[in-house]
Write a protein that holds these residues in place. Structure first.
Motif, PDB file in Angstrom:
ATOM      1  N   VAL A  99      64.571  41.943  37.683  1.00 19.66           N
ATOM      2  CA  VAL A  99      64.325  43.263  38.270  1.00 19.66           C
ATOM      3  C   VAL A  99      63.109  43.927  37.631  1.00 19.66           C
ATOM      4  CG1 VAL A  99      65.311  45.557  38.657  1.00 19.66           C
ATOM      5  CG2 VAL A  99      66.775  43.513  38.764  1.00 19.66           C
ATOM      6  N   ILE A 100      62.287  44.567  38.459  1.00 20.80           N
ATOM      7  CA  ILE A 100      61.177  45.400  37.993  1.00 20.80           C
ATOM      8  C   ILE A 100      61.479  46.841  38.385  1.00 20.80           C
ATOM      9  CG2 ILE A 100      58.691  45.825  38.086  1.00 20.80           C
ATOM     10  CD1 ILE A 100      58.340  42.956  39.046  1.00 20.80           C
ATOM     11  N   THR A 101      61.355  47.761  37.435  1.00 16.57           N
ATOM     12  CA  THR A 101      61.696  49.160  37.677  1.00 16.57           C
ATOM     13  C   THR A 101      60.535  50.052  37.263  1.00 16.57           C
ATOM     14  OG1 THR A 101      64.017  48.666  37.144  1.00 16.57           O
ATOM     15  CG2 THR A 101      63.367  50.985  37.202  1.00 16.57           C
ATOM     16  N   ALA A 102      60.259  51.072  38.061  1.00 18.85           N
ATOM     17  CA  ALA A 102      59.349  52.137  37.640  1.00 18.85           C
ATOM     18  C   ALA A 102      60.153  53.107  36.785  1.00 18.85           C
ATOM     19  CB  ALA A 102      58.763  52.853  38.853  1.00 18.85           C
ATOM     20  N   GLU A 103      59.737  53.275  35.532  1.00 17.50           N
ATOM     21  CA  GLU A 103      60.461  54.148  34.612  1.00 17.50           C
ATOM     22  C   GLU A 103      59.934  55.579  34.703  1.00 17.50           C
ATOM     23  OE1 GLU A 103      63.066  53.929  32.658  1.00 17.50           O
ATOM     24  OE2 GLU A 103      63.553  51.886  33.259  1.00 17.50           O
ATOM     25  N   ILE A 104      60.490  56.458  33.888  1.00 21.67           N
ATOM     26  CA  ILE A 104      60.202  57.882  34.012  1.00 21.67           C
ATOM     27  C   ILE A 104      58.784  58.222  33.563  1.00 21.67           C
ATOM     28  CG2 ILE A 104      60.852  60.180  33.173  1.00 21.67           C
ATOM     29  CD1 ILE A 104      63.712  59.265  33.064  1.00 21.67           C
ATOM     30  N   GLY A 105      58.314  57.585  32.504  1.00 23.87           N
ATOM     31  CA  GLY A 105      57.002  57.935  31.968  1.00 23.87           C
ATOM     32  C   GLY A 105      55.874  57.560  32.915  1.00 23.87           C
ATOM     33  N   PRO A 106      54.739  58.263  32.849  1.00 26.23           N
ATOM     34  CA  PRO A 106      53.591  57.927  33.694  1.00 26.23           C
ATOM     35  C   PRO A 106      53.034  56.558  33.318  1.00 26.23           C
ATOM     36  CG  PRO A 106      52.985  59.553  32.039  1.00 26.23           C
ATOM     37  CD  PRO A 106      54.462  59.413  31.951  1.00 26.23           C
TER      38      PRO A 106
END
Length: 448
Positions: free
Chosen positions: A205-212
């Motif tokens: 899985v690849i996820t966009a995390e909270i940080g920019p």
């Protein structure tokens, strides 16, 4: 040994046949701070090593500090003549490198499994822990998750800049979890994913995390702890390389921005017997509770491993999901040790405290020692956060305090090896002191 040599020789010959343009192969291993060191070998010489010729590198290369320098640690480095130590090739790790300008290969090397393993080599430390567990009939299954940041390739006055959105050209400076960010950065992320797969890594899985510019990659569950840690180490190397090729910088630095979340290394671990039964799920999950108690008991003494540098301590108690005390909970991301919801077959712990730039071999070794200690002592854990939001025990939040807590801990000295603990703690102490040997501009602003 003959069987292993024939297997390695077949691997090298197959590689040469499939990649005739590759002339050199990087033979690499992870040192104590988590950086790769090694040598670049002509591929024809690699074939000789695979056939049984000696492979030697300086023993003290393992002891390099964060900036690559050597510290005097006991009699090592300056009073031992800087001896060579035997290494061996790790089967199955010879792969092409696609992020360099010229065709290249790489292959892991290690001292574990040699006639005289280096006691303080990170991979050897983990190998000894796994071997001991195997003798007890305990077989871990492991999955790593790694968070990292993308930055603009160019630094500004030495400081990182937000990664540029490839579509708009604007800085990706808004913290969010939007899946559209995966699409906007798809070129570099897809390249990272494919490169990792080409290296033999089972990424999922690849996820966009909270940080920019922050993302997370998950790995598949692996029943070989050494291979699972290999995957994490190799992913860091390939990701940095691919990012530079694509016009970015990638970093696993624990806390690059004070105002945004840090990057963690989350490790899922389940334990099985030889028949495939989940040991943590037996007897109404009582072993799970014991294992959690062992992890929490040793956690304050493992902080130099989980937070291996000055910056990593900045991540603790951060903006989201970074604990400030040793705690546990069911489906609770504020806990150091989280128990994800699962069926009995897949019951596991998720250890969430380590920073993304920690050494994966040592992080896994420390977690497994905590689980082992808990199963041996059979103590009950403190209350989970689900029952008491104030539950938890304190752990050191500064490096020198953390080193003192680690160095005299008898369970760690016994199960990780006294020689490793002494060498590791002195390495971290010297790194910390070296970091302090520079006056920051802020000191002049405050005190001049």
């Amino acid at each position: 040994m003959k069987s292993q040599s024939s297997t390695l020789l077949a691997e090298v010959r197959s590689f040469r046949q499939n990649h005739p343009d590759v002339r050199y192969v990087d033979l690499i291993a992870l040192d104590i701070p988590g950086h790769f060191y090694g040598k670049r070998y002509p591929v024809e010489m690699l074939e000789k090593v695979a056939a049984g010729s000696p492979l030697k590198l300086p023993q003290n290369a393992v002891l390099l500090g964060a900036q690559g320098g050597l510290f005097k640690i006991g009699d090592y480095c300056f009073n031992d003549g800087d001896p060579d130590a035997n290494r061996r090739l790790v089967p199955g790790t010879l792969k092409p490198v696609n992020w360099e300008s010229q065709p290249l290969g790489q292959m892991l090397i290690t001292s574990d499994g040699t006639q005289a393993p280096i006691e303080f080599e990170p991979r050897e430390v983990l190998a000894k822990v796994l071997e001991r567990l195997q003798h007890q009939g305990i077989h871990p299954v492991v999955a790593f998750e790694l968070e990292f940041y993308l930055f603009d390739k160019q630094l500004e006055n030495g400081l990182p800049q937000f990664a540029r959105d490839p579509l708009s050209g604007d800085a990706d400076d808004q913290p969010n979890l939007h899946i559209e960010r995966l699409s906007r950065f798809s070129d570099v992320l897809d390249d990272m994913a494919q490169t990792a797969k080409d290296q033999g890594l089972d990424i999922t899985v690849i996820t966009a995390e909270i940080g920019p510019g922050q993302f997370e990659i998950n790995f598949g569950h692996c029943d070989d702890g050494l291979r699972a840690a290999d995957w994490a180490a190799l992913f860091c190397r390939s990701t940095r390389g691919v990012a530079l090729k694509q016009g970015y910088r990638a970093s696993f630095m624990a806390k690059p921005y004070l105002q945004f979340p840090g990057s963690g290394m989350h490790v899922h671990v389940s334990l099985y017997d030889a028949a495939g039964n989940n040991l943590l799920a037996a007897h109404q999950q009582q072993p799970l509770r014991h294992a959690v108690a062992g992890c929490l008991e040793l956690l304050p003494h493992c902080m130099p491993i989980f937070s291996p540098n000055h910056n990593a301590f900045r991540r603790l108690g951060g903006t989201v999901n970074a604990a400030t005390r040793a705690s546990w909970g069911f489906e609770d991301r504020d806990a150091c040790v989280r128990i994800p919801e699962s069926d009995p077959r897949n019951l596991r712990i998720e250890h969430r405290l380590a920073s993304a730039d920690a050494n994966p071999y040592l992080v896994l070794a420390a977690i497994l020692v905590g689980l082992e200690h808990g199963l041996e002592t059979k103590r009950e854990p403190i209350a989970p956060l689900n029952e008491d939001r104030n539950s938890g025990t304190d752990f050191p939040v500064e490096m020198l305090d953390a080193v003192r807590a680690m160095q005299q801990q008898p369970v760690l000295r016994d199960k990780l090896g006294a020689e490793f603990v002494d060498v590791y703690c002195e390495n971290k102490r010297q790194d910390h002191l070296a970091f302090q040997q520079e006056i920051h501009a802020r000191e002049y602003r405050w005190f001049l």
